[in-house]
Design a protein around this motif. Structure first.
Motif: not given
Length: 335
Positions: A205-206, A255-264
């Motif tokens: 969070v910004a 991005c192997e074995q990473h969870k990628i999230c858009d937290d915008t």
């Protein structure tokens, strides 16, 4: 709700109301928060009990800080803090300065630093960088943030004073090194300690700043997508400008074995990296599946590359063989 926010975003952007993009990469105890706004300093929500950051306090010399105590704002009675960055520990003092606090910084070792301050009722904090009077922080401003990029070695002086003649008050300061940037993106690296409770999703969070509130939004110069996950494999973001290799290393092309999230937005959207699925994103796709979180089925073949969707040679061979046998059967049928 997520779809509504994405639909609303382009309209708000043109009106000057914008949510700066925040993408999160997560692997085991390591979190990488990436934002396109250098003023939006990042914190995790919900906050961690213990954590380490790459934006650590620069000066730990007890002699320099002998009249300041290292505390969190949650340990001090202060007005409500909207900016959650202040939950981190700062240097606090409760009496006026007899002499200024002096800190020396080498511009070659620290080319950019961020100054955080807090002042209480009837308190002021004079800040001087070398011979430049940078700012006088007063009760009116409460929490303040200042970014500085020295061109030469500098000395910072803090002088605590009051406007009512009292010797008691509240002051807080902290100096942190600016986080690194890659491809014009600001990176915040956060490591969870082993004793941090797992299972609860934490969002990047910004934190707001007074500087950011005065920024004027410009019209976008490029087209902005409303979906951070509609890019080619190996890239994410509204403009598809966050490349896995650039941010995670040459061995992480997808991005192997990473969870990628858009937290915008207020509701995060998350996927496992290309070719992986599962709660911790360490399980490879089953045959015939590919893409983020294995959400797609191979096209025109039984098996394909789980990261790119490209049909494998064996799969193509089987497909062509099956097609050839079918055609041959049809020919014999009409003979």
């Amino acid at each position: 709700m997520k779809r509504f926010l994405k639909t609303l975003f382009p309209i708000l952007f043109l009106l000057g109301v914008s949510s700066n993009e925040i993408i999160k990469f997560e692997h085991e105890n390591h979190i990488l928060c990436i934002t396109d706004d250098a003023e939006s300093l990042i914190y995790l929500k919900p906050p961690l009990v213990t954590k380490t950051r790459n934006t650590s306090i620069l000066i730990e010399n007890d002699v320099i800080w002998d009249d300041w105590s290292l505390k969190s704002s949650t340990e001090v009675v202060v007005p409500a803090v909207l900016d959650k960055r202040w939950e981190d520990k700062l240097r606090w003092a409760d009496t006026v300065s007899e002499t200024p606090t002096r800190i020396s910084i080498s511009h070659t070792e620290i080319p950019c630093f961020m100054l955080y301050t807090y002042v209480g009722f009837y308190c002021t904090l004079q800040v001087n960088i070398t011979r430049e009077s940078v700012q006088s922080f007063s009760r009116k401003s409460r929490w303040q943030y200042l970014k500085y990029e020295p061109k030469t070695d500098v000395e910072i002086k803090f002088l605590r004073e009051t406007t009512n003649g009292d010797t008691k008050g509240q002051w807080a300061v902290d100096i942190r090194q600016c986080p690194p940037t890659v491809d014009n993106k600001t990176i915040y690296e956060i490591s969870l300690e082993d004793d941090v409770e797992k299972g609860e999703e934490r969002r990047c969070v910004a934190g707001t700043t007074t500087t950011k509130q005065n920024n004027i939004r410009q019209f976008p110069s490029v087209k902005i997508n409303d979906d951070a996950f509609s890019c080619n494999p190996g890239t994410v973001g509204r403009n598809c400008d966050i490349n896995c290799t650039n941010f995670l290393g040459s061995d992480k092309s997808y991005c192997e074995q990473h969870k990628i999230c858009d937290d915008t937005y207020s509701v995060s959207e998350c996927f496992c990296s290309w070719g992986y699925e599962g709660e911790t994103c360490n399980k490879t796709c089953s045959n015939g599946k590919w893409d983020l979180s294995c959400r797609e089925t191979c096209k025109n073949c039984d098996m394909c590359n789980a990261k790119t969707g490209q049909c494998t040679s064996s799969a193509l061979s089987n497909f062509r063989t099956a097609g050839g046998l079918l055609l041959l059967g049809m020919i014999f049928k009409f003979l």
